[in-house]
Design a protein around this motif. Structure first.
Motif, PDB file in Angstrom:
ATOM      1  N   GLN A 105      65.743  30.603  60.997  1.00 39.03           N
ATOM      2  CA  GLN A 105      64.656  30.790  61.960  1.00 39.03           C
ATOM      3  C   GLN A 105      64.756  32.152  62.617  1.00 39.03           C
ATOM      4  N   ASP A 109      61.730  34.724  62.198  1.00 41.59           N
ATOM      5  CA  ASP A 109      61.023  35.228  63.380  1.00 41.59           C
ATOM      6  C   ASP A 109      60.960  36.754  63.378  1.00 41.59           C
ATOM      7  N   GLU A 112      58.504  37.903  60.660  1.00 40.80           N
ATOM      8  CA  GLU A 112      57.119  37.641  61.034  1.00 40.80           C
ATOM      9  C   GLU A 112      56.643  38.625  62.099  1.00 40.80           C
ATOM     10  N   ARG A 117      56.756  40.609  54.295  1.00 43.21           N
ATOM     11  CA  ARG A 117      56.768  39.405  53.465  1.00 43.21           C
ATOM     12  C   ARG A 117      58.214  39.108  53.092  1.00 43.21           C
ATOM     13  N   SER A 147      54.999  29.964  55.109  1.00 41.56           N
ATOM     14  CA  SER A 147      53.937  30.529  55.927  1.00 41.56           C
ATOM     15  C   SER A 147      53.170  31.502  55.031  1.00 41.56           C
ATOM     16  N   PRO A 148      52.090  32.090  55.517  1.00 40.03           N
ATOM     17  CA  PRO A 148      51.381  33.053  54.662  1.00 40.03           C
ATOM     18  C   PRO A 148      52.254  34.197  54.161  1.00 40.03           C
ATOM     19  N   ARG A 150      55.822  33.901  54.024  1.00 37.89           N
ATOM     20  CA  ARG A 150      57.195  33.427  53.795  1.00 37.89           C
ATOM     21  C   ARG A 150      57.222  32.282  52.802  1.00 37.89           C
ATOM     22  N   ARG A 151      58.250  32.291  51.957  1.00 40.66           N
ATOM     23  CA  ARG A 151      58.567  31.169  51.093  1.00 40.66           C
ATOM     24  C   ARG A 151      60.073  30.921  51.176  1.00 40.66           C
TER      25      ARG A 151
END
Length: 375
Positions: A105, A109, A112, A117, A147-148, A150-151
Motif C-alpha cells: 500500500q 500510494d 498513484e 503505471r 486500479s487504472p 496498477r496491477r
C-alpha cells in the motif's frame, strides 16, 4: 487513459510544435526499495567475494532495515526520477522482511500520487523467518488489488530462498488471482546449484514442475539459462527480463542465451530507471559479447504491460495505453500516463522533486544507521 483515433472535442491540448511524441519507456524489472542507495549507502564490510555475499552483505541488510518512512521516501524519489527520464511504467519486485504487511500500500500510494503505471508484488521468501515469512509475503501479494494504473503480481524472491511448499502456494495464489509470477531465476550459478541439490534440473524446472509459472510470468535475469531453456520459456509464453547493468555490476555474466526468445524485455534491477541509459549499456555489452538484435528489448516491454492491462501492444495506436512522452531538444518536456499529465515543461505535477530528494536524503541517513545495527 488509452489512445483513441479521434480526440474528444473537450480534450486538453499540449503544444509540441518542435517536439517528438513517443511511447513512454517501460522498466520491466526493478526494486523500488533500493531508491535510497545513491544517497551514500556505505560499502559492505568485508567486501563481498561472490553474488550470494553481495546479497547477504548489501541488499538483504538494506531490506531488513526498511521502515515505512524509508520505503515511502525511496519509492517517491525513484518514481520521480523515472518520470523525469520518460519512464512511464515500473514492474516492481519488493522485499522488506520487517515491514511486510502494508508495504504494497505504501508503494501503491506513492506511485498513484506521482502518476506512474506500476505492476507490483511482494517477493515471498523464507530466508529470514522461515515458512511463516513466506506465507505473509504471499498474503501481501493478495492485498495489492487493481486500479487504472496498477496491477498485482505474485512474487517469489528466488528459488533458492523458498521451499517446495511455498512455490506451490505461490502458483496456486497466482491462478486464484488470475495473475502471473514475478521471480528471479538463474541470476547466478548458485541458484542452479541449489535446485540441483534439491533434485531438480535447475530453478526453472523446479518452478515449472511445482506449478508456479502461469503463461505470461515474468522471469528476471536468466543469465545462466541455456538455449533449450530459453526456447522453452518462449513456448510457454513466459517473459525473460534482461538487466544488463545489474548483471555487469554483480559480475554474474552476460545473458547471451536470451537471444533465443522473442519475449525478452529490458529491466534495470534497482538501478535508476532511465531506460535510455539501460539501453546504451545493453548495446555496449551486446557488442562485446557478439550478441545481435537486442535493440528491440526495450520496445517489447510494451507488449508485456499490455498483456496485464488487456490493451493493444503497439504503442501510439488506438487501444494502446495512453502513456506518452513529448521529447524536445533531446530532453523530456511533457509526460502523460493514463491520460494524466504527470510532467509538464520538465517539472513533476504531482510533487516537488527538490522536496522529494531532500526527504530521501534524510531517510537515507537513518537507514544507513539501522543497517549498521542489522546483523
Amino acid at each position: 487513459g488509452q489512445v483513441v483515433a479521434t480526440a474528444p472535442a473537450d480534450a486538453q491540448h499540449l503544444p509540441c510544435p518542435d517536439g517528438e511524441i513517443v511511447a513512454g519507456a517501460v522498466c520491466a524489472h526493478t526494486h523500488l526499495y533500493s531508491g535510497l542507495a545513491p544517497y551514500g549507502m556505505p560499502p559492505a564490510s568485508p567486501p563481498p567475494e561472490n553474488f550470494v555475499q553481495i546479497l547477504e552483505r548489501v541488499w538483504w541488510k538494506l531490506d531488513r532495515a526498511l521502515d515505512a518512512d524509508a520505503l515511502a521516501a525511496s519509492v517517491r524519489d525513484y518514481v520521480a526520477k523515472a518520470l523525469l527520464a520518460g519512464t512511464t511504467t515500473l514492474i516492481d519486485h519488493h522485499e522488506s522482511p520487517n515491514l511486510i504487511e502494508g508495504s504494497q500500500q505504501i508503494i501503491a500510494d506513492a506511485c498513484e500520487r506521482l502518476g506512474i503505471r506500476a505492476l507490483l508484488c511482494y517477493g515471498a521468501t523464507e530466508r529470514n523467518f522461515g515458512a511463516d515469512e513466506a506465507r505473509r509475503g504471499l498474503e501481501e501479494c493478495r492485498r495489492i488489488g487493481a486500479s487504472p494504473l496498477r496491477r498485482g503480481l505474485v512474487g517469489l524472491h528466488a528459488s533458492f530462498t523458498v521451499s517446495d511448499d511455498t512455490i506451490r502456494a505461490a502458483g496456486q495464489l497466482a491462478r486464484e488471482l488470475g495473475t502471473v509470477m514475478h521471480v528471479h531465476v538463474a541470476e547466478d550459478a548458485a541458484d542452479i546449484a541449489d535446485a540441483q541439490v534439491r533434485g531438480y534440473a535447475g530453478p526453472l524446472e523446479r518452478l515449472e514442475q511445482l506449478g508456479a509459472l502461469p503463461p505470461g510470468s515474468i522471469i528476471a535475469h536468466g543469465v545462466h539459462l541455456n538455449e533449450a531453456q530459453v526456447r522453452h520459456c518462449a513456448e510457454q509464453g513466459w517473459w525473460l527480463i534482461h538487466n544488463p547493468r545489474s548483471n555487469e555490476g554483480n559480475r554474474v555474466g552476460y545473458a547471451s542465451q536470451l537471444r533465443h526468445s522473442p519475449r525478452v524485455a529490458l529491466g534495470c534491477d534497482g538501478w535508476d530507471a532511465d531506460m535510455a541509459v539501460e539501453q546504451a549499456a545493453l548495446l555496449r555489452l551486446a557488442k562485446q559479447h557478439g550478441d545481435a538484435d537486442v535493440a528491440a528489448r526495450l520496445d517489447r516491454s510494451h507488449a508485456l504491460v499490455a498483456e496485464r492491462f488487456g490493451t493493444t501492444a503497439d504503442p501510439l495506436q488506438p487501444g494502446a495505453l495512453g502513456d506518452l512522452v513529448i521529447r524536445q531538444n533531446d530532453g523530456i518536456r511533457h509526460v502523460v500516463v493514463g491520460g494524466r499529465i504527470v510532467v509538464a515543461d520538465g517539472r513533476l505535477t504531482g510533487g516537488d522533486v527538490d522536496v522529494i530528494s531532500a526527504d530521501a536524503r534524510r531517510e537515507a541517513t537513518c537507514l544507513w544507521h539501522r543497517m549498521a545495527e542489522t546483523e
